[in-house]
Motif scaffolding. Structure first.
Motif, PDB file in Angstrom:
ATOM      1  N   LEU A  16       0.826  -1.204   0.000  1.00 56.59           N
ATOM      2  CA  LEU A  16       0.000   0.000   0.000  1.00 56.59           C
ATOM      3  C   LEU A  16       0.864   1.259   0.000  1.00 56.59           C
ATOM      4  O   LEU A  16       0.532   2.245  -0.679  1.00 56.59           O
ATOM      5  CB  LEU A  16      -0.932  -0.003   1.214  1.00 56.59           C
ATOM      6  CG  LEU A  16      -2.037  -1.072   1.209  1.00 56.59           C
ATOM      7  CD1 LEU A  16      -2.803  -1.062   2.516  1.00 56.59           C
ATOM      8  CD2 LEU A  16      -2.994  -0.857   0.035  1.00 56.59           C
ATOM      9  N   ALA A  17       1.959   1.253   0.742  1.00 59.28           N
ATOM     10  CA  ALA A  17       2.860   2.403   0.757  1.00 59.28           C
ATOM     11  C   ALA A  17       3.428   2.660  -0.638  1.00 59.28           C
ATOM     12  O   ALA A  17       3.520   3.812  -1.089  1.00 59.28           O
ATOM     13  CB  ALA A  17       3.988   2.171   1.758  1.00 59.28           C
ATOM     14  N   GLU A  18       3.782   1.577  -1.333  1.00 57.84           N
ATOM     15  CA  GLU A  18       4.321   1.713  -2.696  1.00 57.84           C
ATOM     16  C   GLU A  18       3.274   2.294  -3.632  1.00 57.84           C
ATOM     17  O   GLU A  18       3.566   3.184  -4.440  1.00 57.84           O
ATOM     18  CB  GLU A  18       4.787   0.349  -3.187  1.00 57.84           C
ATOM     19  CG  GLU A  18       5.451   0.394  -4.559  1.00 57.84           C
ATOM     20  CD  GLU A  18       5.926  -0.982  -5.015  1.00 57.84           C
ATOM     21  OE1 GLU A  18       6.274  -1.113  -6.205  1.00 57.84           O
ATOM     22  OE2 GLU A  18       5.934  -1.922  -4.189  1.00 57.84           O
ATOM     23  N   LYS A  19       2.041   1.790  -3.523  1.00 58.43           N
ATOM     24  CA  LYS A  19       0.970   2.267  -4.408  1.00 58.43           C
ATOM     25  C   LYS A  19       0.607   3.721  -4.126  1.00 58.43           C
ATOM     26  O   LYS A  19       0.276   4.480  -5.041  1.00 58.43           O
ATOM     27  CB  LYS A  19      -0.277   1.394  -4.241  1.00 58.43           C
ATOM     28  CG  LYS A  19      -0.142  -0.003  -4.827  1.00 58.43           C
ATOM     29  CD  LYS A  19      -1.491  -0.700  -4.826  1.00 58.43           C
ATOM     30  CE  LYS A  19      -1.422  -1.943  -5.707  1.00 58.43           C
ATOM     31  NZ  LYS A  19      -2.751  -2.429  -6.088  1.00 58.43           N
ATOM     32  N   LEU A  20       0.666   4.099  -2.845  1.00 59.36           N
ATOM     33  CA  LEU A  20       0.302   5.464  -2.463  1.00 59.36           C
ATOM     34  C   LEU A  20       1.453   6.444  -2.642  1.00 59.36           C
ATOM     35  O   LEU A  20       1.256   7.656  -2.535  1.00 59.36           O
ATOM     36  CB  LEU A  20      -0.157   5.482  -0.999  1.00 59.36           C
ATOM     37  CG  LEU A  20      -1.490   4.783  -0.709  1.00 59.36           C
ATOM     38  CD1 LEU A  20      -1.678   4.613   0.791  1.00 59.36           C
ATOM     39  CD2 LEU A  20      -2.654   5.582  -1.302  1.00 59.36           C
ATOM     40  N   GLY A  21       2.642   5.923  -2.881  1.00 62.41           N
ATOM     41  CA  GLY A  21       3.794   6.793  -3.077  1.00 62.41           C
ATOM     42  C   GLY A  21       4.239   7.487  -1.803  1.00 62.41           C
ATOM     43  O   GLY A  21       4.677   8.638  -1.832  1.00 62.41           O
ATOM     44  N   CYS A  22       4.096   6.786  -0.678  1.00 62.34           N
ATOM     45  CA  CYS A  22       4.556   7.355   0.591  1.00 62.34           C
ATOM     46  C   CYS A  22       5.445   6.326   1.276  1.00 62.34           C
ATOM     47  O   CYS A  22       5.557   5.176   0.828  1.00 62.34           O
ATOM     48  CB  CYS A  22       3.367   7.730   1.478  1.00 62.34           C
ATOM     49  SG  CYS A  22       2.414   6.319   2.091  1.00 62.34           S
ATOM     50  N   SER A  23       6.056   6.708   2.377  1.00 62.87           N
ATOM     51  CA  SER A  23       6.956   5.784   3.068  1.00 62.87           C
ATOM     52  C   SER A  23       6.172   4.843   3.976  1.00 62.87           C
ATOM     53  O   SER A  23       5.114   5.199   4.510  1.00 62.87           O
ATOM     54  CB  SER A  23       7.984   6.555   3.896  1.00 62.87           C
ATOM     55  OG  SER A  23       7.366   7.175   5.002  1.00 62.87           O
ATOM     56  N   LEU A  24       6.708   3.633   4.117  1.00 61.26           N
ATOM     57  CA  LEU A  24       6.126   2.668   5.058  1.00 61.26           C
ATOM     58  C   LEU A  24       6.162   3.240   6.476  1.00 61.26           C
ATOM     59  O   LEU A  24       5.229   3.036   7.266  1.00 61.26           O
ATOM     60  CB  LEU A  24       6.910   1.359   4.989  1.00 61.26           C
ATOM     61  CG  LEU A  24       6.473   0.225   5.919  1.00 61.26           C
ATOM     62  CD1 LEU A  24       5.043  -0.197   5.627  1.00 61.26           C
ATOM     63  CD2 LEU A  24       7.410  -0.969   5.779  1.00 61.26           C
ATOM     64  N   THR A  25       7.230   3.971   6.801  1.00 57.25           N
ATOM     65  CA  THR A  25       7.362   4.584   8.131  1.00 57.25           C
ATOM     66  C   THR A  25       6.190   5.512   8.417  1.00 57.25           C
ATOM     67  O   THR A  25       5.660   5.539   9.534  1.00 57.25           O
ATOM     68  CB  THR A  25       8.677   5.375   8.223  1.00 57.25           C
ATOM     69  OG1 THR A  25       9.764   4.510   7.945  1.00 57.25           O
ATOM     70  CG2 THR A  25       8.865   5.992   9.606  1.00 57.25           C
TER      71      THR A  25
END
Length: 430
Positions: A53-62
């Motif tokens: 989901l972080a990859e798809k949303l373009g944000c960091s996992l952190t």
């Protein structure tokens, strides 16, 4: 709101900012109903799903997990490291300010472990600054607010620091109770290094309140436990605590045997800076336990003084070395040399706790009295009286008042001496 709810809210917020529907975010790996359940906090995503989901949303996992960006997380970690380093180097005011600044910001809100670390660091720095009541408030609030979320090791560390703080302000009953709440059950917990450290704090509290029989019995049990744990640190902590109790109760031979063993173990396993500090403590114990060895201790401290000046040990250790050197010089009759050491000791002591400052000024008074500079000695002892005026009634405070009384008596100040004697007796409820 739970951490699971917060993760779901962050996913929902970023998804809307990106203009995605739940179906668009889910396709093709996940179902839109599963994304809906995650966003509503009804499902906990696995680490693999969160990473997707972080990859798809373009944000960091952190950010999804903690509510901070990777850059913010790096800044927080750096801030914690700087604060910890300042505390370890004795820059206690700086450490206190850095921990407080971290806690005032919003970055730690979603990072419970980091927040606990900062709060505990603030308590340690506050304790080092001498504000024991505030340190106790911070520690008790941390225990109350964190509850079951706090790792067992942190609970033990907090109990250790609380025990020292209560003892430092003279509340020996609470110091003992705090440690016994963990160690005093019918069945002892499985011993660890942390519990051994708590045990040494309890041993010191027993000795401080004059419960010497209990201290002797518990000390034997604690030493057996340290042997069982088997780590150098556990053994050194226990041997050292036992040595201090033995020295303070007049068992000088026992004190030196225990201290010798502790120093031998640490000489093989300890890092240089901590070893230098231990050797300083060793010289101090030897001065108490074997006054006839004052010349040996003086030579040992002279070498240590050079090492400490060239190392990054904190100001307290440097002051204690100068103080012990002055004491050793005084005991060997080299009063002029003792006077030189107090000149370097007193400026360093100004940033210390009141009890530490009182001890430094008391020694200065003793040296000045021996030098025949009675007016200056009286001035130093007046400073001692001012510093101890509202000090907690501990054995240490009683000893300081008693020594002040004896010096005042020697320099023909009977009224001041009588008052100091009364204050010493009041500290032990007499």
């Amino acid at each position: 709101m739970t951490g699971q709810d917060l993760v779901g809210q962050r996913i929902k917020t970023v998804r809307r900012q990106r203009g995605f529907s739940q179906a668009q975010l889910a396709h093709p790996e996940l179902s839109d109903s599963y994304v809906s359940l995650i966003e509503s906090g009804k499902r906990t995503p696995t680490p693999a799903v969160l990473e997707l989901l972080a990859e798809k949303l373009g944000c960091s996992l952190t950010y999804l997990v903690n509510g901070v960006t990777a850059e913010q997380m790096e800044e927080i970690e750096l801030g914690l490291s700087y604060a910890k380093l300042a505390l370890e180097n004795g820059e206690i005011t700086e450490a206190r300010a850095r921990y407080a600044e971290l806690l005032d910001g919003s970055g730690l809100a979603g990072l419970p472990e980091r927040r606990q670390e900062a709060e505990y660091g603030l308590a340690l720095a506050t304790q080092a600054c001498g504000d024991l009541d505030e340190a106790i408030d911070i520690l008790n609030r941390l225990r109350r607010d964190a509850g079951a979320e706090m790792p067992p090791e942190r609970h033990v560390s907090i109990a250790v620091t609380l025990t020292h703080c209560y003892r430092g302000r003279g509340d020996l009953a609470q110091a003992v109770q705090t440690a016994e709440d963990i160690l005093g059950g019918a069945v002892r917990p499985v011993w660890t290094e942390g519990l051994i450290e708590l045990g040494t704090a309890l041993l010191a509290a027993y000795a401080e309140r004059g419960d010497l029989l209990r201290a002797h019995q518990f000390g034997a049990e604690l030493l057996a436990a340290a042997e069982l744990v088997g780590t150098p640190r556990a053994l050194v902590m226990t041997l050292w605590a036992e040595a201090i109790v033995a020295a303070e109760t007049g068992r000088s031979d026992d004190a030196m045997k225990l201290a010798d063993r502790a120093l031998a173990i640490y000489s093989e396993n300890g890092e240089p800076r901590a070893l230098a500090k231990l050797r300083l403590d060793y010289a101090q114990i030897r001065l108490i336990a074997r006054p006839s060895d004052a010349a040996f201790c003086r030579d040992m401290l002279t070498k240590l003084e050079t090492e400490l000046q060239e190392s990054s040990v904190d100001a307290t250790d440097k002051m204690m070395c100068a103080q012990s050197l002055a004491r050793a010089e005084l005991m060997t009759g080299r009063v002029e040399r003792a006077g030189q050491h107090i000149q370097s000791m007193l400026p360093i002591s100004e940033g210390m706790r009141k009890e530490q400052r009182a001890e430094a000024h008391l020694l200065a008074g003793e040296v000045l009295a021996e030098l025949g500079r009675h007016e200056e000695a009286v001035s130093e002892l007046a400073m001692v009286s001012e510093l101890l005026d509202d000090a907690p009634p501990t054995r240490q405070t009683a000893h300081l008042w008693l020594t002040a009384a004896q010096v005042l008596e020697r320099i023909d100040e009977p009224a001041r001496g009588a008052d100091a004697y009364r204050r010493a007796l009041a500290c032990v409820d007499l």
